[in-house]
Design a protein around this motif. Structure first.
Motif, PDB file in Angstrom:
ATOM      1  N   THR A 125      19.419  40.488  48.810  1.00 61.77           N
ATOM      2  CA  THR A 125      20.294  39.708  47.935  1.00 61.77           C
ATOM      3  C   THR A 125      21.485  40.570  47.559  1.00 61.77           C
ATOM      4  OG1 THR A 125      18.389  38.511  47.050  1.00 61.77           O
ATOM      5  CG2 THR A 125      20.378  38.505  45.707  1.00 61.77           C
ATOM      6  N   PRO A 126      22.689  40.011  47.525  1.00 63.65           N
ATOM      7  CA  PRO A 126      23.845  40.814  47.101  1.00 63.65           C
ATOM      8  C   PRO A 126      23.587  41.431  45.726  1.00 63.65           C
ATOM      9  CG  PRO A 126      24.574  38.718  48.017  1.00 63.65           C
ATOM     10  CD  PRO A 126      23.075  38.649  47.896  1.00 63.65           C
ATOM     11  N   LEU A 127      23.871  42.726  45.607  1.00 63.32           N
ATOM     12  CA  LEU A 127      23.549  43.451  44.379  1.00 63.32           C
ATOM     13  C   LEU A 127      24.242  42.878  43.141  1.00 63.32           C
ATOM     14  CD1 LEU A 127      23.502  47.145  45.658  1.00 63.32           C
ATOM     15  CD2 LEU A 127      21.565  45.642  45.152  1.00 63.32           C
ATOM     16  N   SER A 128      25.463  42.407  43.284  1.00 64.27           N
ATOM     17  CA  SER A 128      26.164  41.858  42.114  1.00 64.27           C
ATOM     18  C   SER A 128      25.462  40.596  41.601  1.00 64.27           C
ATOM     19  CB  SER A 128      27.626  41.569  42.438  1.00 64.27           C
ATOM     20  OG  SER A 128      27.714  40.627  43.503  1.00 64.27           O
ATOM     21  N   GLU A 129      24.980  39.749  42.519  1.00 62.23           N
ATOM     22  CA  GLU A 129      24.250  38.533  42.118  1.00 62.23           C
ATOM     23  C   GLU A 129      22.919  38.888  41.465  1.00 62.23           C
ATOM     24  OE1 GLU A 129      23.710  35.705  45.285  1.00 62.23           O
ATOM     25  OE2 GLU A 129      25.796  35.929  45.948  1.00 62.23           O
ATOM     26  N   LEU A 130      22.232  39.860  42.057  1.00 65.81           N
ATOM     27  CA  LEU A 130      20.939  40.274  41.531  1.00 65.81           C
ATOM     28  C   LEU A 130      21.092  40.876  40.136  1.00 65.81           C
ATOM     29  CD1 LEU A 130      17.920  40.674  41.838  1.00 65.81           C
ATOM     30  CD2 LEU A 130      18.396  42.765  43.122  1.00 65.81           C
ATOM     31  N   ARG A 131      22.056  41.757  39.980  1.00 62.81           N
ATOM     32  CA  ARG A 131      22.287  42.370  38.669  1.00 62.81           C
ATOM     33  C   ARG A 131      22.608  41.308  37.622  1.00 62.81           C
ATOM     34  NH1 ARG A 131      23.651  47.432  36.512  1.00 62.81           N
ATOM     35  NH2 ARG A 131      24.685  47.200  34.508  1.00 62.81           N
ATOM     36  N   ALA A 132      23.466  40.368  37.959  1.00 63.40           N
ATOM     37  CA  ALA A 132      23.831  39.309  37.017  1.00 63.40           C
ATOM     38  C   ALA A 132      22.604  38.479  36.633  1.00 63.40           C
ATOM     39  CB  ALA A 132      24.914  38.418  37.619  1.00 63.40           C
ATOM     40  N   GLY A 133      21.756  38.172  37.607  1.00 62.94           N
ATOM     41  CA  GLY A 133      20.535  37.414  37.319  1.00 62.94           C
ATOM     42  C   GLY A 133      19.590  38.182  36.409  1.00 62.94           C
ATOM     43  N   LEU A 134      19.412  39.473  36.678  1.00 65.00           N
ATOM     44  CA  LEU A 134      18.538  40.295  35.838  1.00 65.00           C
ATOM     45  C   LEU A 134      19.107  40.439  34.426  1.00 65.00           C
ATOM     46  CD1 LEU A 134      17.518  43.031  38.429  1.00 65.00           C
ATOM     47  CD2 LEU A 134      16.026  41.278  37.421  1.00 65.00           C
TER      48      LEU A 134
ATOM     49  N   TYR B 248      16.655  47.841  40.188  1.00 66.71           N
ATOM     50  CA  TYR B 248      16.751  46.927  41.312  1.00 66.71           C
ATOM     51  C   TYR B 248      17.382  47.581  42.533  1.00 66.71           C
ATOM     52  CZ  TYR B 248      21.659  46.613  40.005  1.00 66.71           C
ATOM     53  OH  TYR B 248      22.955  46.922  39.719  1.00 66.71           O
ATOM     54  N   ALA B 249      17.080  47.006  43.678  1.00 64.64           N
ATOM     55  CA  ALA B 249      17.704  47.304  44.960  1.00 64.64           C
ATOM     56  C   ALA B 249      17.912  45.944  45.624  1.00 64.64           C
ATOM     57  CB  ALA B 249      16.806  48.207  45.804  1.00 64.64           C
TER      58      ALA B 249
ATOM     59  N   LYS C 169      19.258  32.305  37.580  1.00 67.80           N
ATOM     60  CA  LYS C 169      19.769  32.379  38.952  1.00 67.80           C
ATOM     61  C   LYS C 169      19.227  33.612  39.678  1.00 67.80           C
ATOM     62  CE  LYS C 169      23.802  29.753  37.700  1.00 67.80           C
ATOM     63  NZ  LYS C 169      25.221  29.757  37.421  1.00 67.80           N
ATOM     64  N   LEU C 170      17.901  33.745  39.634  1.00 69.56           N
ATOM     65  CA  LEU C 170      17.220  34.859  40.292  1.00 69.56           C
ATOM     66  C   LEU C 170      16.952  34.492  41.747  1.00 69.56           C
ATOM     67  CD1 LEU C 170      14.675  35.573  37.425  1.00 69.56           C
ATOM     68  CD2 LEU C 170      16.663  36.981  38.031  1.00 69.56           C
TER      69      LEU C 170
END
Length: 132
Positions: A35-44, A59-60, A94-95
Motif C-alpha cells: 500500500t502506498p505509504l502516504s495512504e497507509l500513514r493517513a489511515g493509521l 508501518y511499512a 480508509k485502511l
C-alpha cells in the motif's frame, strides 16, 4: 417441574459488584498487499484519532503493528475487541484490506513487569504513527 429458588442475601449485605473493567496492553499485527505509504500513514492516523486508547503504530508498505491499551472485563473480551478493531475501522479510517497476522494481549501488571525487566518494552517513539 423443578422451580429454582432465588437466593436471598441479608439486607445489610451489599449486592455483588460486577466485574471491574481492566486495562490490557494489545499489540495487533496486520499485513497484506503493498500500500502506498502516504495512504497507509493517513489511515493509521485516522485510526489513532478514532480509538481513544491508541498508543503507537509502526508501518511499512505491506505490514503494520499497532500498540494500544484496551479496557475490558477479561482477556477474552480484550482479545475479541482487538480482533474486530481493524475490520470495524477499515472503511471509516480508509485502511487497506489487510488481515490480522498476530495478536498479543497482556494485562497491565505483566506489561509493566516486562518493561521493568527490559523485555518487550515500548517502542523507541511513543504516541504516534511511525515508519519501521
Amino acid at each position: 417441574m423443578h422451580r429454582l429458588r432465588a437466593e436471598r442475601r441479608p439486607a445489610d449485605e451489599p449486592p455483588t459488584a460486577p466485574e471491574q473493567a481492566r486495562l490490557w496492553h494489545v499489540v495487533l499485527s496486520v499485513a497484506g498487499p503493498v500500500t502506498p505509504l502516504s495512504e497507509l500513514r493517513a489511515g493509521l492516523e485516522r485510526l489513532a484519532h478514532d480509538h481513544s486508547f491508541f498508543l503507537t503504530a509502526r508501518y511499512a508498505a505491506d505490514h503494520a503493528e499497532i500498540r494500544y491499551w484496551e479496557q475490558a472485563r477479561d482477556l477474552h473480551d480484550a482479545a475479541a475487541i482487538a480482533l474486530r478493531l481493524w475490520g470495524e475501522h477499515k472503511a471509516t479510517a480508509k485502511l487497506p484490506p489487510w488481515e490480522i497476522v498476530g495478536l498479543e494481549v497482556v494485562d497491565r501488571a505483566t506489561y509493566h513487569q516486562r518493561v521493568a525487566e527490559g523485555f518487550a518494552g515500548p517502542p523507541p517513539q511513543l504516541g504516534g504513527v511511525y515508519p519501521y
